[in-house]
Write a protein that holds these residues in place. Sequence first.
Motif, mmCIF file in Angstrom:
data_model
loop_
_atom_site.group_PDB
_atom_site.id
_atom_site.type_symbol
_atom_site.label_atom_id
_atom_site.label_comp_id
_atom_site.label_asym_id
_atom_site.label_seq_id
_atom_site.Cartn_x
_atom_site.Cartn_y
_atom_site.Cartn_z
ATOM 1 N N LEU A 10 21.239 4.238 -10.323
ATOM 2 C CA LEU A 10 21.264 2.832 -10.859
ATOM 3 C C LEU A 10 20.560 1.946 -9.744
ATOM 4 C CD1 LEU A 10 21.736 1.387 -13.567
ATOM 5 C CD2 LEU A 10 23.999 0.990 -12.800
ATOM 6 N N VAL A 11 21.037 2.094 -8.674
ATOM 7 C CA VAL A 11 20.854 1.344 -7.586
ATOM 8 C C VAL A 11 19.051 1.489 -7.294
ATOM 9 C CG1 VAL A 11 20.741 0.896 -5.068
ATOM 10 C CG2 VAL A 11 22.940 1.095 -6.410
ATOM 11 N N ALA A 12 18.777 2.801 -7.337
ATOM 12 C CA ALA A 12 17.215 2.901 -7.318
ATOM 13 C C ALA A 12 16.531 2.125 -8.410
ATOM 14 C CB ALA A 12 17.079 4.334 -7.387
ATOM 15 N N GLY A 13 17.058 2.210 -9.364
ATOM 16 C CA GLY A 13 16.662 1.490 -10.764
ATOM 17 C C GLY A 13 16.413 -0.144 -10.247
ATOM 18 N N LEU A 14 17.372 -0.642 -9.868
ATOM 19 C CA LEU A 14 17.462 -1.721 -9.683
ATOM 20 C C LEU A 14 16.407 -2.472 -8.545
ATOM 21 C CD1 LEU A 14 21.182 -2.708 -9.866
ATOM 22 C CD2 LEU A 14 19.723 -3.345 -11.443
ATOM 23 N N THR A 15 16.383 -1.541 -7.441
ATOM 24 C CA THR A 15 15.261 -1.728 -6.598
ATOM 25 C C THR A 15 13.965 -1.680 -7.032
ATOM 26 O OG1 THR A 15 15.034 0.444 -5.927
ATOM 27 C CG2 THR A 15 16.659 -0.722 -4.685
ATOM 28 N N ASP A 16 13.661 -0.993 -8.095
ATOM 29 C CA ASP A 16 12.471 -0.998 -8.912
ATOM 30 C C ASP A 16 12.225 -2.336 -9.624
ATOM 31 O OD1 ASP A 16 10.104 -0.047 -9.905
ATOM 32 O OD2 ASP A 16 11.115 0.810 -11.695
ATOM 33 N N ILE A 17 13.307 -2.863 -10.140
ATOM 34 C CA ILE A 17 13.106 -4.225 -10.859
ATOM 35 C C ILE A 17 12.860 -5.309 -9.912
ATOM 36 C CG2 ILE A 17 14.271 -5.989 -12.133
ATOM 37 C CD1 ILE A 17 15.933 -3.492 -13.602
ATOM 38 N N LEU A 18 13.739 -4.958 -8.533
ATOM 39 C CA LEU A 18 13.644 -6.178 -7.902
ATOM 40 C C LEU A 18 12.126 -6.269 -7.023
ATOM 41 C CD1 LEU A 18 15.104 -8.520 -6.421
ATOM 42 C CD2 LEU A 18 15.918 -6.893 -4.632
ATOM 43 N N ASP A 19 11.763 -4.918 -6.568
ATOM 44 C CA ASP A 19 10.252 -4.925 -5.958
ATOM 45 C C ASP A 19 9.279 -5.381 -6.687
ATOM 46 O OD1 ASP A 19 8.600 -2.827 -6.919
ATOM 47 O OD2 ASP A 19 10.073 -1.269 -5.962
ATOM 48 N N GLY A 20 9.358 -5.024 -7.942
ATOM 49 C CA GLY A 20 8.276 -5.634 -9.221
ATOM 50 C C GLY A 20 8.317 -7.129 -9.368
ATOM 51 N N TYR A 21 9.554 -7.652 -9.198
ATOM 52 C CA TYR A 21 9.680 -9.017 -9.501
ATOM 53 C C TYR A 21 9.036 -9.698 -8.028
ATOM 54 C CZ TYR A 21 11.908 -13.617 -9.581
ATOM 55 O OH TYR A 21 11.947 -15.109 -9.239
ATOM 56 N N ILE A 22 9.537 -9.580 -6.922
ATOM 57 C CA ILE A 22 9.245 -10.014 -5.762
ATOM 58 C C ILE A 22 7.660 -9.789 -5.420
ATOM 59 C CG2 ILE A 22 9.161 -9.852 -3.164
ATOM 60 C CD1 ILE A 22 12.325 -8.778 -3.489
ATOM 61 N N ALA A 23 6.959 -8.742 -5.931
ATOM 62 C CA ALA A 23 5.635 -8.545 -5.522
ATOM 63 C C ALA A 23 4.650 -9.432 -6.509
ATOM 64 C CB ALA A 23 5.361 -7.201 -5.864
ATOM 65 N N ARG A 24 5.196 -9.667 -7.917
ATOM 66 C CA ARG A 24 4.540 -10.509 -8.693
ATOM 67 C C ARG A 24 4.821 -12.060 -8.577
ATOM 68 N NH1 ARG A 24 5.962 -6.270 -11.718
ATOM 69 N NH2 ARG A 24 7.754 -7.174 -12.671
ATOM 70 N N SER A 25 6.074 -12.423 -8.363
ATOM 71 C CA SER A 25 6.228 -13.744 -8.073
ATOM 72 C C SER A 25 5.647 -14.296 -6.803
ATOM 73 C CB SER A 25 7.943 -14.029 -8.385
ATOM 74 O OG SER A 25 8.515 -13.454 -7.268
ATOM 75 N N ARG A 26 5.683 -13.466 -5.721
ATOM 76 C CA ARG A 26 5.486 -13.939 -4.689
ATOM 77 C C ARG A 26 3.801 -13.525 -4.209
ATOM 78 N NH1 ARG A 26 10.829 -14.037 -2.639
ATOM 79 N NH2 ARG A 26 11.645 -15.865 -3.645
ATOM 80 N N GLY A 27 3.262 -12.988 -5.041
ATOM 81 C CA GLY A 27 1.860 -12.496 -4.928
ATOM 82 C C GLY A 27 1.781 -11.598 -3.750
ATOM 83 N N MET A 28 2.725 -10.763 -3.333
ATOM 84 C CA MET A 28 2.685 -9.712 -2.566
ATOM 85 C C MET A 28 2.386 -8.212 -3.332
ATOM 86 S SD MET A 28 6.347 -10.985 -0.920
ATOM 87 C CE MET A 28 6.234 -10.284 0.669
ATOM 88 N N ALA A 29 1.689 -8.047 -4.207
ATOM 89 C CA ALA A 29 1.382 -6.729 -4.730
ATOM 90 C C ALA A 29 0.237 -6.256 -3.904
ATOM 91 C CB ALA A 29 0.886 -7.082 -6.317
ATOM 92 N N THR A 30 0.254 -4.978 -3.639
ATOM 93 C CA THR A 30 -0.433 -4.276 -2.859
ATOM 94 C C THR A 30 -1.080 -3.088 -3.686
ATOM 95 O OG1 THR A 30 1.017 -2.961 -1.691
ATOM 96 C CG2 THR A 30 0.428 -5.181 -0.650
ATOM 97 N N GLN A 31 -2.328 -2.606 -3.116
ATOM 98 C CA GLN A 31 -2.559 -1.376 -3.669
ATOM 99 C C GLN A 31 -1.883 -0.199 -3.687
ATOM 100 O OE1 GLN A 31 -5.376 -1.118 -5.577
ATOM 101 N NE2 GLN A 31 -5.344 1.056 -5.952
ATOM 102 N N ILE A 32 -1.126 0.056 -2.047
ATOM 103 C CA ILE A 32 -0.309 1.020 -1.789
ATOM 104 C C ILE A 32 0.901 0.785 -2.653
ATOM 105 C CG2 ILE A 32 0.776 -0.129 0.343
ATOM 106 C CD1 ILE A 32 -0.385 3.404 -0.012
ATOM 107 N N GLY A 33 1.465 -0.351 -2.873
ATOM 108 C CA GLY A 33 2.701 -0.305 -3.588
ATOM 109 C C GLY A 33 2.430 -0.050 -5.052
ATOM 110 N N ALA A 34 1.321 -0.411 -5.624
ATOM 111 C CA ALA A 34 1.038 0.024 -7.015
ATOM 112 C C ALA A 34 0.776 1.421 -7.116
ATOM 113 C CB ALA A 34 -0.401 -0.647 -7.399
#
Length: 181
Positions: free
Chosen positions: A35-59
Amino acid sequence: MNVPNLLTLLRFALIPVYILVFFSGYVKLAFLVLLVAGLTDILDGYIARSRGMATQIGAMLDPLADKSMMIAAVLSLLISGMIPWQAAGMMFIRELGMISGSAYFHFRGKKTVPANLMGKLTTVLYYIAILLIVFQANYGIAYLWFVIFFSSVTTVIYIFQFKAMNPDDPEKFAIKGKEHI
């Protein structure tokens, strides 16, 4: 390296933690790690999109981390006898197919389909199925089969989206060297 990518790497690091906790006999605690792993997935996606931090390696790494964690969970549930091998087999085929297909087409310069709402919903439904199985709900396995069916539908949707993003080269089918009189 940014915060979303670090959270994705944390998810990779949680895989052996999950396995160790699960096979030490702490199945419910292992679900908490999942569940913690799943929550980090939600959190990293939110941060990447909302702060313009999406990267090719992250994708690339994000879905790989998700699918790797899911494979670890399925494998542990299979080995412990908590799910039937047929269900595990279908889940493995889908997850490994998605990983290998994405990698194959990515490295051949094709566009890959980014995670979408159906894919995210499928992941949430799998987490619910695992929760029901871990806590031994009477309908846990039946629900798992429903999710496997649903994930098959989402896989077909991904395939159609992939084909739409990567249309065949029309010249590939042209007859070359033939002239009409």
